[in-house]
Design a protein around this motif. Sequence first.
Motif, PDB file in Angstrom:
ATOM      1  N   LYS A   1       0.821  -1.217   0.000  1.00  8.68           N
ATOM      2  CA  LYS A   1       0.000   0.000   0.000  1.00  8.68           C
ATOM      3  C   LYS A   1       0.842   1.249   0.000  1.00  8.68           C
ATOM      4  O   LYS A   1       0.405   2.301  -0.466  1.00  8.68           O
ATOM      5  CB  LYS A   1      -0.985  -0.009   1.170  1.00  8.68           C
ATOM      6  CG  LYS A   1      -0.357   0.097   2.541  1.00  8.68           C
ATOM      7  CD  LYS A   1      -1.410  -0.077   3.616  1.00  8.68           C
ATOM      8  CE  LYS A   1      -2.056  -1.435   3.511  1.00  8.68           C
ATOM      9  NZ  LYS A   1      -2.643  -1.970   4.710  1.00  8.68           N
TER      10      LYS A   1
ATOM     11  N   ASP B   1      -4.980  -5.648  -0.972  1.00 11.98           N
ATOM     12  CA  ASP B   1      -5.341  -5.257   0.389  1.00 11.98           C
ATOM     13  C   ASP B   1      -6.816  -5.648   0.590  1.00 11.98           C
ATOM     14  O   ASP B   1      -7.664  -5.350  -0.264  1.00 11.98           O
ATOM     15  CB  ASP B   1      -5.146  -3.736   0.521  1.00 11.98           C
ATOM     16  CG  ASP B   1      -4.929  -3.313   1.968  1.00 11.98           C
ATOM     17  OD1 ASP B   1      -5.229  -4.107   2.878  1.00 11.98           O
ATOM     18  OD2 ASP B   1      -4.475  -2.175   2.172  1.00 11.98           O
ATOM     19  N   GLY B   2      -7.117  -6.347   1.689  1.00  5.37           N
ATOM     20  CA  GLY B   2      -8.427  -6.982   1.853  1.00  5.37           C
ATOM     21  C   GLY B   2      -9.613  -6.049   1.680  1.00  5.37           C
ATOM     22  O   GLY B   2     -10.589  -6.379   0.999  1.00  5.37           O
ATOM     23  N   GLU B   3      -9.550  -4.855   2.284  1.00  6.29           N
ATOM     24  CA  GLU B   3     -10.663  -3.905   2.231  1.00  6.29           C
ATOM     25  C   GLU B   3     -10.855  -3.385   0.799  1.00  6.29           C
ATOM     26  O   GLU B   3     -11.976  -3.219   0.322  1.00  6.29           O
ATOM     27  CB  GLU B   3     -10.406  -2.730   3.177  1.00  6.29           C
ATOM     28  CG  GLU B   3     -10.277  -3.127   4.645  1.00  6.29           C
ATOM     29  CD  GLU B   3      -8.961  -3.814   4.996  1.00  6.29           C
ATOM     30  OE1 GLU B   3      -8.062  -3.869   4.133  1.00  6.29           O
ATOM     31  OE2 GLU B   3      -8.833  -4.307   6.126  1.00  6.29           O
TER      32      GLU B   3
ATOM     33  N   ASN C   1      -2.600   2.031   9.936  1.00  5.50           N
ATOM     34  CA  ASN C   1      -2.830   1.208   8.748  1.00  5.50           C
ATOM     35  C   ASN C   1      -4.145   1.592   8.077  1.00  5.50           C
ATOM     36  O   ASN C   1      -4.213   1.707   6.851  1.00  5.50           O
ATOM     37  CB  ASN C   1      -2.832  -0.273   9.129  1.00  5.50           C
ATOM     38  CG  ASN C   1      -3.063  -1.166   7.925  1.00  5.50           C
ATOM     39  OD1 ASN C   1      -2.336  -1.095   6.947  1.00  5.50           O
ATOM     40  ND2 ASN C   1      -4.101  -1.989   7.976  1.00  5.50           N
ATOM     41  N   LYS C   2      -5.198   1.816   8.869  1.00  6.43           N
ATOM     42  CA  LYS C   2      -6.489   2.175   8.267  1.00  6.43           C
ATOM     43  C   LYS C   2      -6.399   3.542   7.608  1.00  6.43           C
ATOM     44  O   LYS C   2      -6.991   3.791   6.557  1.00  6.43           O
ATOM     45  CB  LYS C   2      -7.587   2.134   9.331  1.00  6.43           C
ATOM     46  CG  LYS C   2      -8.969   1.798   8.816  1.00  6.43           C
ATOM     47  CD  LYS C   2      -9.018   0.582   7.915  1.00  6.43           C
ATOM     48  CE  LYS C   2      -8.494  -0.672   8.585  1.00  6.43           C
ATOM     49  NZ  LYS C   2      -8.587  -1.860   7.679  1.00  6.43           N
TER      50      LYS C   2
ATOM     51  N   GLU D   1      -4.879   3.145   4.421  1.00  7.25           N
ATOM     52  CA  GLU D   1      -5.821   2.500   3.499  1.00  7.25           C
ATOM     53  C   GLU D   1      -6.831   3.501   2.926  1.00  7.25           C
ATOM     54  O   GLU D   1      -7.302   3.338   1.802  1.00  7.25           O
ATOM     55  CB  GLU D   1      -6.534   1.338   4.204  1.00  7.25           C
ATOM     56  CG  GLU D   1      -5.567   0.175   4.450  1.00  7.25           C
ATOM     57  CD  GLU D   1      -6.235  -1.046   5.046  1.00  7.25           C
ATOM     58  OE1 GLU D   1      -7.416  -0.959   5.442  1.00  7.25           O
ATOM     59  OE2 GLU D   1      -5.561  -2.093   5.125  1.00  7.25           O
TER      60      GLU D   1
HETATM   61 MG    MG Z   1      -6.059  -4.047   4.797  1.00  9.10          MG
END
Ligand code: MG
Length: 394
Positions: free
Chosen positions: A118, A143-145, A211-212, A215
Amino acid sequence: MIGATGSIGRSAADVAATQPDRLRLVALAARARWQDACALAQRFGVEALALEDEGAASAAAERLAGSGVAVLRGAAGVAEIARWPSADVTLAAATGIAGLPPVLAALRAGKDVALANKESLVAAGRLVSETARLCGARLLPVDGEHCGVFQCLHGRPPGSDLARLWLTASGGPFRAWDAERIARATPDEALRHPVWPMGRRITVDSASLMNKGFEVIEAAWLFGLPPGDIRVVVHPQGIVHALIQFVDGAFLAQCSHPDMRLPIAYALGFPDRWPQSRVPTLDPTALGRLDFEPPDERRFPCLRLAYDAAERGRLCPAALNGADEVAVERFLRGEIAFGDVPSVLEDALARHDEGDDGSLDAVLAADGAARARARAWARRVSLAPRAGRTAEGG
Ligand code: MG
């Protein structure tokens, strides 16, 4: 595959092993874990392997002599793997800003990039997006989201019917802690992530919600939306990964067992879906309940810092990421407290000079300057008595 021996790399190897008719691993790169890299190279019969660390590359060359695997070395070798001629897609799974040059190398060669790094979009969102567009290469989110958003959008760019995106956050190990206890958290406590097993830096970044925040910036570039249209919601069970909200008030959510093999396989298979024999299937009747709550920016100020940096734009997010890489490293070494991390970042952002010619050199310069400031801050703090600290590092 770049970053082959890390957490994402291991999951990707598992995906490759279960999809032998669909995936062939042809070249891989790692930083220094040469034994693991050599084992992967031999297991998958790759054409080439690169190690960024010169000593590790020499050891790998000795181990693989006569095996038919070409061993490349240094950052140039990693870039060569990123644009390896027989590869259709490059999985960018290195951690940190070090993952940016191989992403650019792959895109410039016209390779689609399955993006798990990211930092490439956080630090150099404009450069990476423009390079992908000009070279006709796709960025496929791992990235999962972001993969969740991508799935809800069926891989199409957001239309005028989209109101906003929601990224979920587990809330990390300190979700229910008070601010004072969070400030004194130890590395062991920060590394105990309740939902996702991941690398050390991203696990600490998850505990601070940094991290969020990264993101949010990543999503702004991937989906072409202003950061204010990307919201964060804390969802401790980690079953819903993202929601998209339409102008009529309807939502779509992507749900699955939290397992990185799903987003990796989706990015590599897109637009197809492959059966995943090793990933546990979600049983809605066994879920019981799903909780959602707003993030608390007072206890987790890193989230607000990320929105601030995103709004300021230009090289601010690059400075934020550079300072964070240093702050997390110093925290893990026990040199600064968990509660010092946002102060290090604030200091780096406050002193960040604007100016962006859009080049890789400008990004790396902003990253380097922020690292130097963060190191200086951490040095002052680690020398100072614990009591009576100030945001100036006093
Ligand atoms: Mg993630």
